[in-house]
Design a protein around this motif. Structure first.
Motif, PDB file in Angstrom:
ATOM      1  N   ASP A  75       0.821  -1.209   0.000  1.00 13.44           N
ATOM      2  CA  ASP A  75       0.000   0.000   0.000  1.00 13.44           C
ATOM      3  C   ASP A  75       0.858   1.263   0.000  1.00 13.44           C
ATOM      4  N   ALA A  76       1.947   1.256   0.736  1.00 19.53           N
ATOM      5  CA  ALA A  76       2.823   2.434   0.756  1.00 19.53           C
ATOM      6  C   ALA A  76       3.388   2.732  -0.629  1.00 19.53           C
ATOM      7  N   MET A  77       3.656   1.674  -1.381  1.00 23.47           N
ATOM      8  CA  MET A  77       4.264   1.864  -2.691  1.00 23.47           C
ATOM      9  C   MET A  77       3.234   2.106  -3.797  1.00 23.47           C
ATOM     10  N   THR A  78       1.998   1.639  -3.626  1.00 17.43           N
ATOM     11  CA  THR A  78       1.008   1.776  -4.694  1.00 17.43           C
ATOM     12  C   THR A  78      -0.028   2.869  -4.442  1.00 17.43           C
ATOM     13  N   LYS A  79      -0.191   3.270  -3.200  1.00 23.44           N
ATOM     14  CA  LYS A  79      -1.219   4.269  -2.877  1.00 23.44           C
ATOM     15  C   LYS A  79      -0.645   5.656  -2.588  1.00 23.44           C
ATOM     16  N   GLY A  80       0.646   5.817  -2.839  1.00 24.67           N
ATOM     17  CA  GLY A  80       1.256   7.133  -2.690  1.00 24.67           C
ATOM     18  C   GLY A  80       1.641   7.505  -1.263  1.00 24.67           C
ATOM     19  N   LEU A  82       4.239   6.616   0.512  1.00 21.32           N
ATOM     20  CA  LEU A  82       5.663   6.956   0.615  1.00 21.32           C
ATOM     21  C   LEU A  82       5.920   8.373   0.113  1.00 21.32           C
ATOM     22  N   ARG A  83       5.343   8.731  -1.031  1.00 22.48           N
ATOM     23  CA  ARG A  83       5.515  10.092  -1.560  1.00 22.48           C
ATOM     24  C   ARG A  83       5.002  11.130  -0.566  1.00 22.48           C
ATOM     25  N   GLY A  84       3.839  10.871   0.026  1.00 16.75           N
ATOM     26  CA  GLY A  84       3.260  11.802   0.993  1.00 16.75           C
ATOM     27  C   GLY A  84       4.115  11.944   2.232  1.00 16.75           C
ATOM     28  N   TRP A  85       4.596  10.822   2.756  1.00 12.72           N
ATOM     29  CA  TRP A  85       5.448  10.871   3.953  1.00 12.72           C
ATOM     30  C   TRP A  85       6.695  11.701   3.684  1.00 12.72           C
ATOM     31  N   LYS A  86       7.298  11.456   2.550  1.00 15.02           N
ATOM     32  CA  LYS A  86       8.525  12.178   2.196  1.00 15.02           C
ATOM     33  C   LYS A  86       8.228  13.676   2.031  1.00 15.02           C
ATOM     34  N   ALA A  87       7.138  14.007   1.356  1.00 10.77           N
ATOM     35  CA  ALA A  87       6.780  15.410   1.126  1.00 10.77           C
ATOM     36  C   ALA A  87       6.497  16.147   2.435  1.00 10.77           C
ATOM     37  N   ARG A  88       5.987  15.429   3.427  1.00  8.20           N
ATOM     38  CA  ARG A  88       5.685  16.045   4.727  1.00  8.20           C
ATOM     39  C   ARG A  88       6.862  15.945   5.700  1.00  8.20           C
ATOM     40  N   GLY A  89       8.029  15.562   5.226  1.00 13.26           N
ATOM     41  CA  GLY A  89       9.190  15.463   6.118  1.00 13.26           C
ATOM     42  C   GLY A  89       9.119  14.252   7.031  1.00 13.26           C
ATOM     43  N   TRP A  90       8.654  13.124   6.506  1.00 14.32           N
ATOM     44  CA  TRP A  90       8.572  11.852   7.226  1.00 14.32           C
ATOM     45  C   TRP A  90       7.594  11.927   8.394  1.00 14.32           C
ATOM     46  N   VAL A  91       6.453  12.564   8.092  1.00 14.99           N
ATOM     47  CA  VAL A  91       5.340  12.658   9.031  1.00 14.99           C
ATOM     48  C   VAL A  91       4.107  12.110   8.313  1.00 14.99           C
ATOM     49  N   SER A  94      -1.680  11.984   9.700  1.00 12.89           N
ATOM     50  CA  SER A  94      -2.209  12.313  11.033  1.00 12.89           C
ATOM     51  C   SER A  94      -1.165  12.978  11.924  1.00 12.89           C
ATOM     52  N   LYS A  95      -0.107  13.493  11.303  1.00 11.33           N
ATOM     53  CA  LYS A  95       0.932  14.289  11.979  1.00 11.33           C
ATOM     54  C   LYS A  95       1.797  13.478  12.956  1.00 11.33           C
ATOM     55  N   GLN A  96       1.875  12.176  12.759  1.00  9.47           N
ATOM     56  CA  GLN A  96       2.728  11.313  13.578  1.00  9.47           C
ATOM     57  C   GLN A  96       4.012  11.005  12.811  1.00  9.47           C
ATOM     58  N   PRO A  97       5.118  10.797  13.515  1.00  9.82           N
ATOM     59  CA  PRO A  97       6.345  10.419  12.809  1.00  9.82           C
ATOM     60  C   PRO A  97       6.155   9.075  12.086  1.00  9.82           C
ATOM     61  N   VAL A  98       6.661   8.978  10.873  1.00 12.05           N
ATOM     62  CA  VAL A  98       6.610   7.724  10.115  1.00 12.05           C
ATOM     63  C   VAL A  98       7.495   6.702  10.818  1.00 12.05           C
ATOM     64  N   LYS A  99       6.981   5.492  10.961  1.00 12.40           N
ATOM     65  CA  LYS A  99       7.787   4.411  11.522  1.00 12.40           C
ATOM     66  C   LYS A  99       8.715   3.884  10.434  1.00 12.40           C
ATOM     67  N   ASN A 100       9.899   3.511  10.828  1.00 14.94           N
ATOM     68  CA  ASN A 100      10.899   2.904   9.942  1.00 14.94           C
ATOM     69  C   ASN A 100      11.380   3.813   8.811  1.00 14.94           C
ATOM     70  N   PRO A 101      11.601   5.106   9.084  1.00 15.69           N
ATOM     71  CA  PRO A 101      12.029   5.988   7.994  1.00 15.69           C
ATOM     72  C   PRO A 101      13.360   5.561   7.376  1.00 15.69           C
ATOM     73  N   ASP A 102      14.242   4.957   8.180  1.00 11.75           N
ATOM     74  CA  ASP A 102      15.518   4.496   7.639  1.00 11.75           C
ATOM     75  C   ASP A 102      15.306   3.482   6.522  1.00 11.75           C
ATOM     76  N   LEU A 103      14.363   2.577   6.715  1.00 12.81           N
ATOM     77  CA  LEU A 103      14.118   1.552   5.705  1.00 12.81           C
ATOM     78  C   LEU A 103      13.310   2.093   4.528  1.00 12.81           C
ATOM     79  N   TRP A 104      12.380   2.991   4.778  1.00  7.88           N
ATOM     80  CA  TRP A 104      11.634   3.583   3.663  1.00  7.88           C
ATOM     81  C   TRP A 104      12.569   4.361   2.747  1.00  7.88           C
ATOM     82  N   GLN A 105      13.512   5.085   3.316  1.00 12.31           N
ATOM     83  CA  GLN A 105      14.463   5.834   2.497  1.00 12.31           C
ATOM     84  C   GLN A 105      15.359   4.887   1.704  1.00 12.31           C
ATOM     85  N   ARG A 106      15.780   3.823   2.348  1.00 11.54           N
ATOM     86  CA  ARG A 106      16.625   2.834   1.673  1.00 11.54           C
ATOM     87  C   ARG A 106      15.822   2.130   0.561  1.00 11.54           C
TER      88      ARG A 106
END
Length: 154
Positions: A75-80, A82-91, A94-106
């Motif tokens: 879902d993160a890869m097909t529903k956008g 990941l793009r949204g999290w990155k655009a919001r600065g990994w938030v 619902s304004k919560q920090p994204v879990k596993n940002p190290d792996l999403w970036q990788r």
């Protein structure tokens, strides 16, 4: 462009707990199985890491079909997401920090050179390659050579 089919799965005994990932990669007559285990991690981290390790193994741009039983990943890869999290600065939305940002970036970096079709499939439903990935992931999660998941916050 070479075509590759990648099957992935993650496993975790407890969540968090000991975990592992399993990968089956198929291209033509070639088949490669990969796995790795960690002392303490989460199932979602292992689902992501399976995809990352597989994509990082490819040394030229490929047309990839990546199958996973992880809605989190697909879902993160097909529903956008990941793009949204990155655009919001990994938030999250619902304004919560994204879990596993190290792996999403990788994952984003590993996926960039390839044309990827992301497909979800139901886990433990008799799909031969997904079942094999599960066996690899579970075995790695209890194996003697489990690494430390440096990105897992205690």
């Amino acid at each position: 462009m070479k075509t590759v089919t990648i099957h992935t799965d993650g496993a975790c005994k407890g969540n968090p707990g000991p975990g592992g990932y399993g990968v089956v990669m198929v291209s033509g007559k070639h088949r490669l199985e990969l796995s790795g285990g960690f002392q303490r991690t989460t199932n979602n981290r292992m689902e992501l890491l399976a995809a990352i390790v597989a994509l990082e193994k490819l040394n030229t741009p490929c047309a990839v079909t990546l199958l996973s039983d992880s809605r989190y990943l697909i879902d993160a890869m097909t529903k956008g997401w990941l793009r949204g999290w990155k655009a919001r600065g990994w938030v999250t939305a619902s304004k919560q920090p994204v879990k596993n940002p190290d792996l999403w970036q990788r994952l984003e970096a590993a996926a960039a050179p390839h044309e990827i079709t992301w497909k979800w499939l139901r886990g433990h439903a008799g799909h031969r390659e997904n079942e094999r990935c599960d066996v690899l992931a579970v075995a790695a999660s209890v194996g003697p050579d489990r690494a430390v998941d440096a990105g897992f916050p205690e």
